[in-house]
Design a protein around this motif. Structure first.
Motif, PDB file in Angstrom:
ATOM      1  N   VAL A  33       9.487  20.251 101.498  1.00  0.00           N
ATOM      2  CA  VAL A  33      10.451  20.269 102.289  1.00  0.00           C
ATOM      3  C   VAL A  33      11.664  19.905 101.737  1.00  0.00           C
ATOM      4  O   VAL A  33      11.441  18.633 101.391  1.00  0.00           O
ATOM      5  N   ASN A  42      10.216  33.743 113.572  1.00  0.00           N
ATOM      6  CA  ASN A  42      10.849  32.436 113.092  1.00  0.00           C
ATOM      7  C   ASN A  42       9.894  31.627 112.075  1.00  0.00           C
ATOM      8  O   ASN A  42       9.928  30.680 111.867  1.00  0.00           O
ATOM      9  N   THR A  43       8.574  32.302 111.707  1.00  0.00           N
ATOM     10  CA  THR A  43       7.724  31.639 110.854  1.00  0.00           C
ATOM     11  C   THR A  43       8.096  31.876 109.504  1.00  0.00           C
ATOM     12  O   THR A  43       8.522  33.007 109.281  1.00  0.00           O
ATOM     13  N   ARG A  44       7.770  30.846 108.743  1.00  0.00           N
ATOM     14  CA  ARG A  44       7.894  31.055 107.420  1.00  0.00           C
ATOM     15  C   ARG A  44       6.599  30.836 106.616  1.00  0.00           C
ATOM     16  O   ARG A  44       5.698  30.015 107.090  1.00  0.00           O
ATOM     17  N   PRO A  45       6.239  31.584 105.599  1.00  0.00           N
ATOM     18  CA  PRO A  45       5.097  31.453 104.883  1.00  0.00           C
ATOM     19  C   PRO A  45       5.126  30.030 104.016  1.00  0.00           C
ATOM     20  O   PRO A  45       6.126  29.856 103.166  1.00  0.00           O
ATOM     21  N   TRP A  46       4.209  29.267 104.225  1.00  0.00           N
ATOM     22  CA  TRP A  46       4.316  27.923 103.402  1.00  0.00           C
ATOM     23  C   TRP A  46       3.206  27.799 102.760  1.00  0.00           C
ATOM     24  O   TRP A  46       1.999  27.617 103.029  1.00  0.00           O
ATOM     25  N   GLU A  66       2.732  41.910 116.248  1.00  0.00           N
ATOM     26  CA  GLU A  66       3.939  41.509 115.661  1.00  0.00           C
ATOM     27  C   GLU A  66       3.915  40.071 115.351  1.00  0.00           C
ATOM     28  O   GLU A  66       2.964  39.253 116.003  1.00  0.00           O
ATOM     29  N   LYS A  67       4.740  39.502 114.558  1.00  0.00           N
ATOM     30  CA  LYS A  67       4.670  38.089 114.131  1.00  0.00           C
ATOM     31  C   LYS A  67       5.950  37.673 114.668  1.00  0.00           C
ATOM     32  O   LYS A  67       7.014  38.308 114.507  1.00  0.00           O
ATOM     33  N   PRO A  68       6.064  36.622 115.354  1.00  0.00           N
ATOM     34  CA  PRO A  68       7.458  35.816 115.782  1.00  0.00           C
ATOM     35  C   PRO A  68       8.347  35.700 114.392  1.00  0.00           C
ATOM     36  O   PRO A  68       7.831  35.447 113.434  1.00  0.00           O
ATOM     37  N   ALA A 103       1.411  25.285 106.973  1.00  0.00           N
ATOM     38  CA  ALA A 103       1.297  26.681 107.193  1.00  0.00           C
ATOM     39  C   ALA A 103       0.974  27.136 108.630  1.00  0.00           C
ATOM     40  O   ALA A 103       1.356  28.198 109.146  1.00  0.00           O
ATOM     41  N   ILE A 142       5.642  35.408 123.491  1.00  0.00           N
ATOM     42  CA  ILE A 142       4.941  35.274 122.288  1.00  0.00           C
ATOM     43  C   ILE A 142       3.439  35.878 122.268  1.00  0.00           C
ATOM     44  O   ILE A 142       3.005  36.315 121.345  1.00  0.00           O
ATOM     45  N   MET A 143       2.688  35.535 123.231  1.00  0.00           N
ATOM     46  CA  MET A 143       1.273  36.125 123.401  1.00  0.00           C
ATOM     47  C   MET A 143       1.290  37.713 123.440  1.00  0.00           C
ATOM     48  O   MET A 143       0.784  38.171 122.476  1.00  0.00           O
ATOM     49  N   LYS A 200      11.829  31.697 123.178  1.00  0.00           N
ATOM     50  CA  LYS A 200      11.140  32.814 123.783  1.00  0.00           C
ATOM     51  C   LYS A 200      10.009  32.096 124.887  1.00  0.00           C
ATOM     52  O   LYS A 200       9.538  30.953 124.428  1.00  0.00           O
ATOM     53  N   SER A 201       9.441  32.516 125.628  1.00  0.00           N
ATOM     54  CA  SER A 201       8.500  32.100 126.721  1.00  0.00           C
ATOM     55  C   SER A 201       6.951  32.325 125.866  1.00  0.00           C
ATOM     56  O   SER A 201       6.708  33.026 125.057  1.00  0.00           O
ATOM     57  N   TYR A 202       6.191  31.632 126.560  1.00  0.00           N
ATOM     58  CA  TYR A 202       4.662  31.480 126.066  1.00  0.00           C
ATOM     59  C   TYR A 202       4.110  32.766 126.160  1.00  0.00           C
ATOM     60  O   TYR A 202       3.508  33.647 125.203  1.00  0.00           O
ATOM     61  N   ILE A 255       0.623  29.387 119.079  1.00  0.00           N
ATOM     62  CA  ILE A 255      -0.179  30.616 118.895  1.00  0.00           C
ATOM     63  C   ILE A 255      -0.026  31.003 117.442  1.00  0.00           C
ATOM     64  O   ILE A 255      -1.117  31.341 117.013  1.00  0.00           O
ATOM     65  N   LEU A 256       1.074  31.039 116.870  1.00  0.00           N
ATOM     66  CA  LEU A 256       1.221  31.768 115.669  1.00  0.00           C
ATOM     67  C   LEU A 256       2.379  31.141 115.079  1.00  0.00           C
ATOM     68  O   LEU A 256       3.508  30.776 115.687  1.00  0.00           O
ATOM     69  N   GLY A 257       2.618  30.611 113.785  1.00  0.00           N
ATOM     70  CA  GLY A 257       3.669  30.324 113.121  1.00  0.00           C
ATOM     71  C   GLY A 257       3.323  28.786 112.394  1.00  0.00           C
ATOM     72  O   GLY A 257       2.247  28.469 112.184  1.00  0.00           O
ATOM     73  N   ASN A 258       4.506  28.258 112.336  1.00  0.00           N
ATOM     74  CA  ASN A 258       4.228  27.070 111.110  1.00  0.00           C
ATOM     75  C   ASN A 258       4.034  25.654 112.272  1.00  0.00           C
ATOM     76  O   ASN A 258       3.914  25.845 113.329  1.00  0.00           O
ATOM     77  N   VAL A 303       2.065  38.698 119.778  1.00  0.00           N
ATOM     78  CA  VAL A 303       0.952  38.597 118.903  1.00  0.00           C
ATOM     79  C   VAL A 303      -0.151  39.654 119.363  1.00  0.00           C
ATOM     80  O   VAL A 303      -0.851  40.202 118.279  1.00  0.00           O
ATOM     81  N   GLN A 349       4.609  25.569 116.033  1.00  0.00           N
ATOM     82  CA  GLN A 349       5.840  26.472 116.464  1.00  0.00           C
ATOM     83  C   GLN A 349       5.072  27.681 117.439  1.00  0.00           C
ATOM     84  O   GLN A 349       3.888  27.912 117.404  1.00  0.00           O
ATOM     85  N   ASN A 350       5.926  27.964 117.980  1.00  0.00           N
ATOM     86  CA  ASN A 350       5.604  29.179 119.139  1.00  0.00           C
ATOM     87  C   ASN A 350       4.545  28.777 119.922  1.00  0.00           C
ATOM     88  O   ASN A 350       3.545  29.563 120.241  1.00  0.00           O
ATOM     89  N   PHE A 351       4.479  27.570 120.513  1.00  0.00           N
ATOM     90  CA  PHE A 351       3.422  26.983 121.371  1.00  0.00           C
ATOM     91  C   PHE A 351       1.935  26.950 120.875  1.00  0.00           C
ATOM     92  O   PHE A 351       0.815  26.865 121.417  1.00  0.00           O
TER      93      PHE A 351
END
Lengths: 318, 493
Positions: B338, B329-333, B325-327, A61, B317-318, B312-314, A33-36, B321, A29-31
């Motif tokens: 699923v 749409n991430t979820r703690p997994w 901040e965290k993007p 994760a 997001i950089m 969002k563009s690269y 960088i950060l995410g799932n 970060v 996710q998110n290229f």
């Protein structure tokens, strides 16, 4: 030709060595960088209305940077995850019991995974913590750690002819050839002036290795005379991310680059570029050629698309 | 040097094998077939280059290099193309540099043990009598001087800071404070002057306010007069209107009588004519009403893109970060379970089995024809033909090889326009200029449309505003009433 849209940005695609219609896609996710992350296992179908069926999808994760199919079991996968863990998946088991194993030894992102095609019981993972680790399926910890690089190791690839030899390409601008039986690397040479992002062995000549780098060039070397490359292939507009030799044609190789193109080369010919596919609209990051079907290739990129097409056809033709 | 010995043995072993390998390979460059000879192939099988070793020795002897970590020195030499043996030889020749020989870790604890070994190495190496004593003393003195240097450096820094503080205090006392005092005095004097001025100004303000009030009262009086005139004129107009209406009524009555007479005289055709005339009037009146209502009720439509789907563009997001901040749409997994995959897998497994049987059927019935082959297995003959061809296209071919080659049975189909997926994005990237122009055109058109709509919408209130302006703005009395009357008459007509 079918297109599969992944929800996350694609990072790697690999054909299964057992089923000619099956491939695995590693996405983040998110290229990345950060995410799932998510690992897709797709199956091609002759039905033109639904060309891809998703056999399984495993969420992680952190982003999945690379995937490798097992050579011993047709349903096993090795995923290189960005949080430093190496995860094993079995598509034959229900998703609740996946991943069947999570191996945490790398201290930084695991960038590549490669399965030994000859011994079929071991695999390598290379990481941004400057190490390459050797694992087997049955052991919960690594067999060996190869720590000689001084920067991220982007790729570690087994030699297709010699079961104990592998090469590693690193951001310290060197390529190292290792023998698992030796305590340290047996060869080291600098193929490029800038970071070496990928390497691959020729499937028909066990001493020929190709490297590609941030300096936009692909060089083909003979390890016996490594001072001068056999061929230097320029033509990409930006860094070359991945290089793969064809399993069917001796001199053919495919590369994908940050200039959003996938190029096919013949390094024995003066004008080496055979074809160029610019179907991606973002960095083309992963490419693979099928072992079972001649000429079939797949590519993925940060535009969240996976293309599968025959060499010589248009990947975007319906 | 203790742990270097096994590697030295290895290197010596490799070196002893190398001359044999060199002899073999100088004779004929053939691939070794036996597996036992594979290490010889994948080894830097060159003799050591003395030039390179001497360059490396010079590099390692440089004082700046000695301050750098050992790993960097080794990787620098590797990047310059030195073989392992040459690097080891150079490290051997420059004695006090301790190369961290990080051999492939034998066990999982290898890394920890190697690091501890290296530390133990460094100390005995520094104290070895075999080393030139001056070098040892130099290194020790260098380290000690470094440590003292740290302390002296700190003391000097403290002294400098104290002196600067004292100096600034003195400067402030001598020069800045008097300036401040004088400035404050000036300000106080100015404030007193300003207060006087303010008192003078206050009566002027009051006068001005009174004048403004008077003028406002005069204007209000004028407005009242004008409104009274308006009322008078309206009443007069009403009278006129009533007269006109009465006249019209008279005419209408006459007309009615006329029509009655006509009816009696002529046939039903006259009735139809009058009825159609009245219907047309009604229709026209309704149409006007509809247009009127449409214009009044059509506000400019505003389009809000769905913000949740905005990709969002690269770089965005950089930056996020890096800001910490965290993007979103991430979820703690925790575990990769699923819900989606659980619903898909049984369905897909069923499909997979079906597909496998289908594939088997297709492969069995391979000779039936092209239709039985899956799409990815077609055009195999094409690939072999390409392999046999010796000519290849140059860099210009964008969609494959086959445009210039003689097509056998299957002709090369020109590429179809791309499918819906990402087509707009691909087009936008491919043709930035016309797309931008088109966007500009469409934007201007849309802006023009919206402005037209808004103009129509606001025409009516503007008309009312203009009416108000005409009616209330003027100050003169008699000519204004005349103007008003004329305007209203014009509007009626």
């Amino acid at each position: 030709m079918p297109v599969f849209k992944t929800p996350f940005n694609g990072y790697s695609v690999k054909f299964s060595p057992f089923y000619e219609d099956r491939l695995a896609v590693a996405t983040a996710q998110n290229f990345g960088i950060l995410g799932n992350g998510r690992l897709h296992v797709l199956s091609l179908s002759p039905n033109p209305s639904q060309p891809f069926t998703e056999i399984a999808a495993y969420d992680t994760a952190d982003g999945v940077y690379d995937v490798a199919w097992s050579e011993s079991h047709d349903s096993l996968l090795v995923a290189a995850v960005a949080d430093g863990s190496v995860k094993l998946y079995d598509t034959a088991l229900p998703p609740t019991s996946n991943p069947i194993r999570s191996l945490r030894e790398h201290t930084r992102e695991v960038h590549s995974a490669d399965y030994n095609p000859l011994r079929r019981d071991s695999f390598l993972t290379s990481s941004w913590d400057d190490t390459v680790k050797l694992w087997t399926l049955d052991r919960p910890s690594s067999l060996r750690t190869f720590k000689e690089h001084s920067y991220c190791v982007y790729s570690a690839v087994w030699n297709p002819r010699h079961a104990d030899v592998f090469a590693s390409a690193s951001g310290d601008c060197t390529l190292r050839v290792w023998d698992v039986r030796e305590p340290s690397s047996t060869m080291v040479f600098p193929p490029h002036e800038l970071e070496v992002l990928t390497c691959d062995w020729n499937k028909y000549d066990d001493c020929i290795i190709a490297t590609a780098s941030v300096d936009k060039s692909i060089k083909v070397w003979d390890v016996r005379s490594f001072r001068v490359p056999i061929a230097v292939m320029n033509g990409h507009g930006y860094a070359v991310r991945k290089v793969r030799f064809s399993p069917h044609v001796r001199n053919l190789m495919v590369s994908c680059s940050y200039d959003m193109t996938v190029c096919v080369w013949d390094f024995m010919v003066e004008d080496a570029l055979v074809s160029r596919y610019d179907h991606h609209t973002e960095f083309a990051v992963g490419v693979d050629m099928s072992v079972l079907v001649e000429g079939l290739m797949a590519s993925t990129g940060w535009d969240e698309l996976v293309y599968v097409w025959q060499h010589g056809t248009d990947p975007r033709a319906p | 040097m203790a742990t270097q010995s096994p590697t030295q043995n290895q290197n010596q072993g490799a070196e002893s094998a190398e001359p044999a390998a060199n002899v073999d390979q100088q004779g004929a460059t053939e691939e070794p077939v036996k597996q036992s000879s594979t290490p010889l192939v994948f080894v830097n099988s060159e003799p050591m280059r003395e030039e390179q070793v001497q360059n490396a020795v010079k590099f390692l002897s440089h004082p700046k290099v000695k301050g750098s970590p050992v790993m960097y020195r080794r990787s620098f030499l590797e990047r310059k193309g030195l073989t392992k043996e040459e690097i080891d030889e150079a490290f051997r020749r420059v004695p006090d540099s301790a190369p961290t020989v990080q051999t492939g870790g034998v066990t999982q604890d290898g890394q920890v043990k190697s690091s501890s070994n290296i530390q133990q190495q460094a100390q005995p190496q520094a104290l070895q009598p075999g080393l030139p004593a001056s070098a040892g003393v130099n290194t020790s003195s260098a380290t000690l001087s470094r440590s003292r240097f740290h302390w002296s450096h700190a003391l000097i820094a403290i002294g400098v800071l104290a002196a600067s503080g004292a100096g600034t205090a003195i400067v402030v006392k001598n020069s800045i404070l008097p300036r401040l005092k004088s400035w404050i005095r000036k300000v106080v004097v100015e404030e007193d002057d300003e207060e006087l001025k303010k008192l003078d100004r206050k009566p002027t303000l009051v006068e001005e306010a009174a004048q403004a009030a008077k003028s406002a009262a005069a204007a209000a009086a004028d407005v009242a007069k004008a409104s009274q005139d308006m009322l008078i004129s309206k009443e007069e107009e009403r009278k006129h209107f009533v007269e006109v209406v009465s006249l019209l009524d008279m005419q209408v009555q006459e007309m009615k009588s006329m029509t009655n007479a006509l009816r009696r005289i002529e046939a039903q055709e006259d009735l139809r004519v009058t009825q159609t005339n009245t219907k047309q009037l009604i229709v026209n009146g309704k149409a006007d009403y509809d247009l009127h209502s449409v214009r009044s009720t059509s506000p400019p439509v505003s389009y809000e893109p769905p913000s949740s789907l905005h990709p969002k563009s690269y770089m965005e997001i950089m930056n996020m970060v890096q800001r910490g901040e965290k993007p979103s749409n991430t979820r703690p997994w925790e575990v990769s379970q699923v819900q989606n995959s659980s619903t898909q897998v049984p369905h897909a497994q069923g499909n997979g089995e079906y597909l496998n049987s289908k594939v088997q059927d297709s492969t069995q019935s391979n000779g039936d024809g092209d239709d039985a082959l899956p799409w990815w297995q077609r055009k195999n003959a094409r690939i072999r033909e390409i392999g046999n061809e010796t000519e290849y296209n140059g860099n210009g071919s964008s969609y494959g090889v086959a445009s210039n080659q003689p097509p056998p049975q299957r002709t090369w189909v020109p590429p179809q326009p791309p499918p819906i997926a990402m087509a707009e994005a691909a087009e936008a990237i491919r043709r930035p200029k016309p797309a931008a122009q088109k966007d500009q055109m469409s934007d201007t058109q849309s802006v023009g449309n919206s402005s037209d709509v808004s103009d129509e919408v606001t025409r009516i209130p503007r008309r009312s505003e203009s009416e108000g302006a005409v009616e209330g703005g003027s100050s003169s009395s008699i000519p204004s009433t005349v103007e008003i009357q004329e305007d209203q008459e014009l509007r009626r007509e």
